[in-house]
Enzyme design. Structure first.
Site, mmCIF file in Angstrom:
data_model
loop_
_atom_site.group_PDB
_atom_site.id
_atom_site.type_symbol
_atom_site.label_atom_id
_atom_site.label_comp_id
_atom_site.label_asym_id
_atom_site.label_seq_id
_atom_site.Cartn_x
_atom_site.Cartn_y
_atom_site.Cartn_z
ATOM 1 N N ASP A 409 18.330 -15.645 -24.701
ATOM 2 C CA ASP A 409 18.450 -17.006 -24.185
ATOM 3 C C ASP A 409 17.191 -17.364 -23.390
ATOM 4 O OD1 ASP A 409 20.118 -19.395 -23.436
ATOM 5 O OD2 ASP A 409 19.807 -18.556 -21.435
ATOM 6 N N GLU A 438 14.948 -17.969 -27.933
ATOM 7 C CA GLU A 438 14.529 -19.355 -27.749
ATOM 8 C C GLU A 438 13.140 -19.356 -27.115
ATOM 9 O OE1 GLU A 438 18.315 -22.053 -26.791
ATOM 10 O OE2 GLU A 438 17.991 -20.500 -25.287
#
Length: 716
Positions: A409, A438
């Site tokens: 994340d 990400e």
């Protein structure tokens, strides 16, 4: 906030520099000299800078006497006033990192039947105690830990401590704080204390699987543990729990097969589960009361208790999660774990901040915590003991739970060196495990060339990135509901679409490419974040009827599954998942987030279509090339006209039974005739709402392409 009244303040900001703040209201903040004292001696300080502030006078002093961090020192001024020397910005210095880096892997609690050893890294502490609580007891037992080198505190307590709860009491700058062991592997309900467990009781045999050596062979399916089974008609008994994944489906529900049997039938290879580690936002005592995606990390090495059948039992959550993973492995489905090493739930309440205040988080030039994550804190992954914690945690999940990869994340908060170290560590333990993240560029005080963001992808070979160029070229901007990409009817992003189909690598001299290899591109159009594509179309394509929007959605998903790179599907995407227009459902109720199995039956034709595309992709390696060299050799774009783009995989006999593939993507609303670039007979494998590895029909010279559709042709 704990406040200690001091006559003035003094901080160790570098290994040899002390900042002193004298209040202006006393002696006008003046002092001609300062001295440093400990129990043995007194040393003079050299004033090297002085600055008048609004309410105080700031002195920068140099000491020629080495400071023993963790020991008690006092500062005296000219007027006889004294104060304790507090730990300041020194903890964020490279010298501190070097001095206190601890390499061994014995942090945490090491249980044996006759004794348990507790080891904690707390270099700035002046004292550390452990509070032990026997099962069902309310009276704590306290022991003082012994300081060792590199900031380590340790104690071995005799007796069988299985089931005991424990916390640490840490004194820094005269303030005592109680904290849960950050290396805890089991906890009480709602993370109030760590629990000592016997690892023999969680020793579940692993399911042997062959190494997954080629990342582009993966088809990732993103799923939230609770969403999977919480729908009233999911057909699963243990709704919202790990245990739902282990249920045998004896009979089909009203909506056909559900559960893990459905995941297996769809044909995906990897199930990416939203955070599994302990998180805040859901009361584990009343788990149905609130909902959360899980991006509020509390204890990084403890499974989340709200998904367990009995959150009060520290063994329950561990064994049930292991059984979930083993069940998927038995079905030849691999597990990618969503990890959140970029921030903590609440910085001030975190074990990191309580044990070593200020070390684990980034601060800006004013000394304030940075907030590139948008949730109030950024983990300082570039610091040695922070990086060590991340690596230790990753290794633990691989070795103890046998996961098959990690989705990071907000990976752009982390640093390149840490991510490359993660890749190396993972490759040693489980070759072929997938690492993705990400790679967004975020405003955190780390040099741009050090951020693990997509713009630095070429510095991180073997690590994959969510490709927003793919997403936006197909459906349009995630952040502008009214922006439409190729699948939604616009043609102005066709050049980006071509790059997406080619794995976003360099195939033309004037195009640099995002990645070194196609294995770095995670191709997707939707995920748990933002609007689902179905909900976006309900707004920006509201002028079209549902039948037309179904075709557009189908077109978009076909691009994902036929592009070079790694395809990624959001759970329910294959049956047009909707959240009722909710853009950010991170704490919305089950009525918004549940995987609606009724839609799976309603849109069964599209489920079959997506499953057919998956089987086609898996059957032909040419649709999932592994290297930029192969893509340059075999990928062509012979035809581009307005609403149509032709994608040609040429001379690919070495990868399967066909020598050529022609794939036509058409976003227009009229039937179009397309001439085929090679003579001879072509088998049509995908057309209209039908897809698979079996020929639908055969054509020569030309084909009629239906409105808003994908056509795949193959030739021997």
């Amino acid at each position: 906030m704990i406040f200690i009244k001091r006559e003035f303040d003094a901080y160790l900001d570098e290994m040899d520099k002390i900042t002193i703040l004298l209040p202006s209201g006393s002696y006008n903040g003046e002092s001609a000299f300062f001295t440093l004292t400990n129990q043995e001696s007194t040393y003079p300080l050299e004033i090297i800078d002085r600055k008048t502030l609004q309410n105080s006078v700031k002195y920068i002093c140099k000491t020629n006497t080495p400071i023993s961090i963790g020991s008690k020192y006092m500062i005296l001024d000219e007027h006889g006033r004294k104060t304790d020397l507090q730990i300041g910005a020194v903890i964020r210095s490279e010298a501190f990192d070097e001095a206190f880096f601890y390499e061994k892997d014995d942090l945490g609690a090491l249980y044996q039947k006759g004794e348990t050893t507790f080891t904690l890294w707390a270099p700035t502490a002046s004292a550390v105690k452990i509070k032990l609580l026997a099962p069902k007891s309310k009276e704590g037992i306290f022991y003082s830990l012994i300081r060792e080198e590199k900031g380590i505190w340790r104690i071995t307590v005799q007796g069988d401590l299985e089931g005991f709860h424990y916390t640490y009491l840490v004194c820094v700058n005269l303030v005592w704080r109680e904290a849960v062991d950050p290396y805890a592997i089991a906890s009480t309900i709602n993370s109030e204390a760590a629990v000592i467990i016997d690892k023999e009781r969680i020793n579940v045999p692993k399911v042997p699987m062959l190494p997954f050596m080629d990342a582009t062979d993966a088809i990732i399916y993103e799923l939230h543990v609770r969403d999977f089974s919480s729908h009233p008609k999911s057909g699963m008994i243990h709704k919202g729990k790990y245990a739902a994944f282990t249920e045998d489906q004896i009979a089909e529900s009203d909506f056909g097969i559900t559960g893990v049997s459905y995941l297996q039938s769809l044909g995906v290879t990897h199930i990416e589960l939203l955070p599994l580690n302990d998180f805040g936002g859901v009361d584990e005592a009343e788990p149905d009361k609130d909902y959360n995606w899980g991006y509020n990390p509390l204890l990084f090495n403890v499974p989340e208790g709200s998904y367990a059948l009995d959150a009060n039992d520290p063994y329950s959550r561990i064994l049930e999660l292991k059984n979930l993973i083993n069940t998927l492995h038995h079905k030849d489905l691999r597990v990618i774990m969503d990890v959140v090493y970029n921030h903590v739930y609440v910085r001030e309440d975190s074990s990191f901040e309580k044990i070593v205040p200020g070390y684990y988080f980034r601060h800006d030039e004013h000394g304030m915590p940075s907030n590139g994550t948008g949730v109030g804190n950024d983990i300082a992954s570039e610091r040695k003991m922070v990086r060590k914690f991340i690596l230790d945690s990753i290794r633990y999940w691989l070795q103890e739970y046998d996961v098959d990869g990690f989705r990071f994340d907000l990976m752009g908060i982390l640093d390149v060196q840490t991510m490359n170290a993660v890749k190396e560590a993972v490759s040693i333990i489980k070759p072929g495990a997938i690492i993705l993240g990400e790679g967004w560029e975020l405003n955190t005080p780390l040099a741009a060339d050090r951020k693990a963001m997509i713009l630095n992808a070429k510095k991180m070979p073997g690590i994959s990135f969510f490709n927003d160029m793919v997403r936006d070229s197909i459906k349009g901007s995630t952040f502008n509901l009214f922006d439409r990409g190729f699948a939604l009817g616009n043609t102005h992003k066709t050049t980006l679409l071509k790059q997406s189909l080619a794995g976003s690598v360099q195939i033309e001299p004037n195009h640099k490419g995002l990645f070194l290899e196609p294995t770095q591109s995670i191709n997707y159009i939707e995920s748990h974040d933002n609007h689902t594509m179905w909900d976006k179309m309900a707004v920006c394509n509201s002028h079209e009827d549902e039948e037309t929007r179904v075709k557009r959605h189908r077109l978009a998903t076909s691009v994902i599954l036929l592009s070079q790179g790694i395809p990624f599907l959001h759970a329910g995407q294959e049956f047009f998942r909707t959240k009722g227009g909710e853009e950010n459902s991170y704490k919305s109720p089950d009525s918004v987030n549940s995987l609606d199995w009724e839609r799976k039956k309603r849109y069964e034709e599209n489920v079959d279509y997506v499953s057919g595309l998956i089987s086609l992709r898996k059957a032909h390696k040419a649709l999932r090339l592994s290297t930029v060299t192969e893509i340059k050799k075999h990928v062509l774009f012979p035809f581009e006209k307005g609403s149509m783009l032709m994608y040609h995989l040429s001379d690919v006999k070495q990868y399967g039974k066909y020598n050529h593939f022609l794939i036509v993507f058409h976003n227009g609303t009229n039937m179009e005739n397309v001439s085929l670039p090679l003579s001879g007979e072509w088998e049509v494998l995908v057309e209209g709402s039908t897809a698979g590895d079996s020929p639908i029909r055969k054509v020569n010279k030309e084909i009629q392409v239906p409105p808003i559709s994908t056509v795949v042709l193959a030739q021997y």
